[in-house]
Design a protein around this motif. Sequence first.
Motif, PDB file in Angstrom:
ATOM      1  N   VAL A 156      -1.486   7.282   2.247  1.00 20.36           N
ATOM      2  CA  VAL A 156      -0.838   8.036   3.322  1.00 20.36           C
ATOM      3  C   VAL A 156      -0.380   7.118   4.452  1.00 20.36           C
TER       4      VAL A 156
ATOM      5  N   THR B 208      -3.474  -1.653   3.176  1.00 18.72           N
ATOM      6  CA  THR B 208      -4.232  -1.699   1.928  1.00 18.72           C
ATOM      7  C   THR B 208      -5.543  -0.908   1.982  1.00 18.72           C
TER       8      THR B 208
ATOM      9  N   ALA C  10      -8.656  12.803  -0.476  1.00 10.83           N
ATOM     10  CA  ALA C  10      -8.950  13.383   0.844  1.00 10.83           C
ATOM     11  C   ALA C  10      -8.892  14.895   0.813  1.00 10.83           C
TER      12      ALA C  10
ATOM     13  N   HIS D 158      -8.694   3.289   8.690  1.00 17.12           N
ATOM     14  CA  HIS D 158      -8.631   4.613   9.328  1.00 17.12           C
ATOM     15  C   HIS D 158      -9.808   5.517   8.983  1.00 17.12           C
TER      16      HIS D 158
ATOM     17  N   GLY E 147       0.833  -1.208   0.000  1.00 21.89           N
ATOM     18  CA  GLY E 147       0.000   0.000   0.000  1.00 21.89           C
ATOM     19  C   GLY E 147       0.861   1.248   0.000  1.00 21.89           C
ATOM     20  N   ALA E 148       0.484   2.197  -0.874  1.00 22.95           N
ATOM     21  CA  ALA E 148       1.239   3.455  -0.985  1.00 22.95           C
ATOM     22  C   ALA E 148       0.317   4.647  -0.800  1.00 22.95           C
TER      23      ALA E 148
ATOM     24  N   GLY F 260       0.462   3.696   4.168  1.00 23.17           N
ATOM     25  CA  GLY F 260       1.607   2.890   3.722  1.00 23.17           C
ATOM     26  C   GLY F 260       2.881   3.720   3.643  1.00 23.17           C
TER      27      GLY F 260
ATOM     28  N   GLY G 256      -7.413   9.134   8.227  1.00 24.77           N
ATOM     29  CA  GLY G 256      -6.115   8.552   7.867  1.00 24.77           C
ATOM     30  C   GLY G 256      -4.970   9.555   7.892  1.00 24.77           C
TER      31      GLY G 256
ATOM     32  N   ASN H  99      -7.664  17.817   6.582  1.00 23.83           N
ATOM     33  CA  ASN H  99      -7.161  18.591   7.724  1.00 23.83           C
ATOM     34  C   ASN H  99      -7.105  17.700   8.963  1.00 23.83           C
TER      35      ASN H  99
ATOM     36  N   ALA I 125       2.454  -1.781  -4.425  1.00 25.19           N
ATOM     37  CA  ALA I 125       1.105  -1.201  -4.486  1.00 25.19           C
ATOM     38  C   ALA I 125       0.612  -1.137  -5.916  1.00 25.19           C
ATOM     39  N   GLU I 126      -0.711  -1.107  -6.008  1.00 28.67           N
ATOM     40  CA  GLU I 126      -1.330  -0.960  -7.333  1.00 28.67           C
ATOM     41  C   GLU I 126      -1.309   0.512  -7.756  1.00 28.67           C
ATOM     42  N   THR I 127      -1.483   1.414  -6.787  1.00 26.39           N
ATOM     43  CA  THR I 127      -1.544   2.848  -7.114  1.00 26.39           C
ATOM     44  C   THR I 127      -0.503   3.607  -6.305  1.00 26.39           C
TER      45      THR I 127
ATOM     46  N   TYR J 199     -18.537  21.461   4.634  1.00 31.91           N
ATOM     47  CA  TYR J 199     -17.204  21.784   5.131  1.00 31.91           C
ATOM     48  C   TYR J 199     -16.308  22.371   4.060  1.00 31.91           C
TER      49      TYR J 199
ATOM     50  N   ARG K 218     -13.793   6.332   2.095  1.00 33.34           N
ATOM     51  CA  ARG K 218     -13.039   6.302   3.362  1.00 33.34           C
ATOM     52  C   ARG K 218     -13.027   4.853   3.870  1.00 33.34           C
TER      53      ARG K 218
HETATM   54  C1  LIG Z   1     -13.627  13.136   0.703  1.00 37.02           C
HETATM   55  C2  LIG Z   1     -12.654  12.669   1.744  1.00 37.02           C
HETATM   56  C3  LIG Z   1     -12.196  13.572   2.685  1.00 37.02           C
HETATM   57  C4  LIG Z   1     -11.278  13.159   3.651  1.00 37.02           C
HETATM   58  N1  LIG Z   1     -10.812  14.085   4.551  1.00 37.02           N
HETATM   59  C5  LIG Z   1      -9.922  13.694   5.485  1.00 37.02           C
HETATM   60  C6  LIG Z   1      -9.421  14.657   6.419  1.00 37.02           C
HETATM   61  O1  LIG Z   1      -9.769  15.837   6.383  1.00 37.02           O
HETATM   62  N2  LIG Z   1      -8.525  14.207   7.363  1.00 37.02           N
HETATM   63  C7  LIG Z   1      -8.110  12.906   7.421  1.00 37.02           C
HETATM   64  O2  LIG Z   1      -7.307  12.579   8.286  1.00 37.02           O
HETATM   65  N3  LIG Z   1      -8.591  11.992   6.542  1.00 37.02           N
HETATM   66  C8  LIG Z   1      -9.485  12.351   5.598  1.00 37.02           C
HETATM   67  N4  LIG Z   1      -9.986  11.420   4.732  1.00 37.02           N
HETATM   68  C9  LIG Z   1      -9.679   9.991   4.961  1.00 37.02           C
HETATM   69  C10 LIG Z   1      -8.338   9.588   4.354  1.00 37.02           C
HETATM   70  O3  LIG Z   1      -8.307   9.941   3.008  1.00 37.02           O
HETATM   71  C11 LIG Z   1      -8.169   8.071   4.515  1.00 37.02           C
HETATM   72  O4  LIG Z   1      -8.306   7.684   5.864  1.00 37.02           O
HETATM   73  C12 LIG Z   1      -6.769   7.648   4.042  1.00 37.02           C
HETATM   74  O5  LIG Z   1      -6.509   8.174   2.768  1.00 37.02           O
HETATM   75  C13 LIG Z   1      -6.611   6.129   4.032  1.00 37.02           C
HETATM   76  O6  LIG Z   1      -5.311   5.870   3.569  1.00 37.02           O
HETATM   77  P1  LIG Z   1      -4.789   4.393   3.298  1.00 37.02           P
HETATM   78  O7  LIG Z   1      -3.354   4.533   2.999  1.00 37.02           O
HETATM   79  O8  LIG Z   1      -5.240   3.495   4.391  1.00 37.02           O
HETATM   80  O9  LIG Z   1      -5.607   3.916   1.987  1.00 37.02           O
HETATM   81  P2  LIG Z   1      -5.393   4.256   0.440  1.00 37.02           P
HETATM   82  O10 LIG Z   1      -5.004   5.656   0.234  1.00 37.02           O
HETATM   83  O11 LIG Z   1      -6.617   3.781  -0.278  1.00 37.02           O
HETATM   84  O12 LIG Z   1      -4.163   3.362   0.005  1.00 37.02           O
HETATM   85  C14 LIG Z   1      -4.289   1.968  -0.135  1.00 37.02           C
HETATM   86  C15 LIG Z   1      -3.073   1.463  -0.892  1.00 37.02           C
HETATM   87  O13 LIG Z   1      -3.131   0.032  -0.928  1.00 37.02           O
HETATM   88  C16 LIG Z   1      -2.977  -0.400  -2.258  1.00 37.02           C
HETATM   89  N5  LIG Z   1      -3.678  -1.680  -2.438  1.00 37.02           N
HETATM   90  C17 LIG Z   1      -4.878  -2.047  -1.965  1.00 37.02           C
HETATM   91  N6  LIG Z   1      -5.190  -3.291  -2.375  1.00 37.02           N
HETATM   92  C18 LIG Z   1      -4.151  -3.708  -3.141  1.00 37.02           C
HETATM   93  C19 LIG Z   1      -3.868  -4.888  -3.872  1.00 37.02           C
HETATM   94  N7  LIG Z   1      -4.721  -5.928  -3.898  1.00 37.02           N
HETATM   95  N8  LIG Z   1      -2.688  -4.990  -4.551  1.00 37.02           N
HETATM   96  C20 LIG Z   1      -1.804  -3.965  -4.543  1.00 37.02           C
HETATM   97  N9  LIG Z   1      -2.029  -2.814  -3.863  1.00 37.02           N
HETATM   98  C21 LIG Z   1      -3.186  -2.689  -3.188  1.00 37.02           C
HETATM   99  C22 LIG Z   1      -3.588   0.710  -3.101  1.00 37.02           C
HETATM  100  O14 LIG Z   1      -3.129   0.626  -4.437  1.00 37.02           O
HETATM  101  C23 LIG Z   1      -3.046   1.931  -2.353  1.00 37.02           C
HETATM  102  O15 LIG Z   1      -1.720   2.199  -2.763  1.00 37.02           O
HETATM  103  C24 LIG Z   1     -10.858  11.806   3.716  1.00 37.02           C
HETATM  104  C25 LIG Z   1     -11.323  10.920   2.754  1.00 37.02           C
HETATM  105  C26 LIG Z   1     -12.200  11.335   1.774  1.00 37.02           C
HETATM  106  C27 LIG Z   1     -12.669  10.349   0.747  1.00 37.02           C
END
Ligand SMILES: Cc1cc2nc3c(=O)[nH]c(=O)nc-3n(C[C@H](O)[C@H](O)[C@H](O)COP(=O)(O)OP(=O)(O)OC[C@H]3O[C@@H](n4cnc5c(N)ncnc54)[C@H](O)[C@@H]3O)c2cc1C
Length: 367
Positions: free
Chosen positions: A12, A202, A49, A343, A9-10, A14, A347, A52, A32-34, A247, A314
């Motif tokens: 925030v 992930t 996201a 998260h 996972g890449a 990862g 996150g 803040n 990671a895929e993305t 917001y 989310r």
């Molecule tokens: C509209 C919106 C507003 C937000 N506002 C806030 C905010 O103000 N403050 C805050 O703290 N948070 C906010 N968030 C939440 C925050 O964006 C998430 O909690 C956070 O981005 C989660 O990060 P993550 O790394 O867990 O997941 P992701 O960013 O989804 O990363 C997952 C990683 O895993 C990889 N992966 C998954 N499955 C596989 C697979 N099978 N093979 C290879 N790779 C895989 C993906 O490619 C990706 O690289 C907001 C979210 C949204 C949608």
Amino acid sequence: MGKDVFVVGAGVIGLSTAIRALEAGLNVTIFAETFPGDKKSIKYTSCWAAANHVSVAATNALLHHLERETLPVFLGLIKEDPLVPVMVRPHRAYSQVFGSDDQKQNDHLSECYSDFRTLKANELPDGVAHGAVFSTVCIDVPRYLPYLMNRFLSGGGRAFRVTLPSLSALLSAKDRPDLVPFPPTSTNTPPSFDPVAIINCTGIGAFSMGDVKDTNVYPTRGEVLIIRAPWISHGLFYFFKDNHMSYIIPRQSGDVILGGTFQVDDWHPVSRPETIRFIKERGIEAYPELLPLSKREMRNIEDLDVVEECVGLRPTRKGGVRAEVTSLHVGAKIFPIVHNYGHGGAGYQSSWGSARLAVELLKSVLE
Ligand SMILES: Cc1cc2nc3c(=O)[nH]c(=O)nc-3n(C[C@H](O)[C@H](O)[C@H](O)COP(=O)(O)OP(=O)(O)OC[C@H]3O[C@@H](n4cnc5c(N)ncnc54)[C@H](O)[C@@H]3O)c2cc1C
């Protein structure tokens, strides 16, 4: 040479975790895929996201702890490097009605932010029953993700793009899909099949990833707009009588996020016209200053300078963030898996605390 650790996972989570693992002297490879800089994808929540730091963890002790630990890290980054894409801005919270739950959240925020202040009646706009103001960080997500990626790569980390059917696919020559170095210009050779552990970051992918398939994970869909409004210098959460929250979160770039929705278990990957209209209408009702000065009087939603309509999922989880160790049996070997996902809408604001915790769990396994 440090021990080999794989981070899957890449987003925030990862990236922050991989940076902390590198700093702990480990030899870290991200799969990671993305990645940051990719075309935006519904599978990559971090690129959508706002983001803040406004705590949502009044009733969640672990998340509260992780968020609390993360805020000073962001403040430290700003101090170290004025160009980091994170800025401190005043944040206002306005409510049209104010009940006992609102009071609890208000008390919670007053514990989290040292300059928290309840606004006096003569400071409130028309129609607002209660208001507060405090300083917090706003993260310019399209710049912050590449900042993390560069920090990881320049610290000696390696990365590969791959879509994994399961975590165990990384651990056997027979199952491993093709790995593409990231960035594509790098000459990294794929690592062994023998890491001391895998850290699973992930996000929403944990719902479908083989070996994990966590059915406690579900999306809280967030539909928002990016508005061009460089004159906006503070954030705002505006709670309407009917429970809708508008917001506004400013970014260093001069763009502003206008939100939004919190749709539980809704996987719809693209915007819905009726929702976009609603967000715009409520947005200018809450804060007409979103419109350019010359257009404010008419309050016409068509005058908003919309850059993009966004939808992100989310990664929410019944039971909250999963921060624990399990093990994976592949042939005769047993690999520890440190889970770090779930998260939800927090996150970014819990990222550095979560990264520290995951690396601590990892160290406890290695010891
Ligand atoms: C509209 C919106 C507003 C937000 N506002 C806030 C905010 O103000 N403050 C805050 O703290 N948070 C906010 N968030 C939440 C925050 O964006 C998430 O909690 C956070 O981005 C989660 O990060 P993550 O790394 O867990 O997941 P992701 O960013 O989804 O990363 C997952 C990683 O895993 C990889 N992966 C998954 N499955 C596989 C697979 N099978 N093979 C290879 N790779 C895989 C993906 O490619 C990706 O690289 C907001 C979210 C949204 C949608």
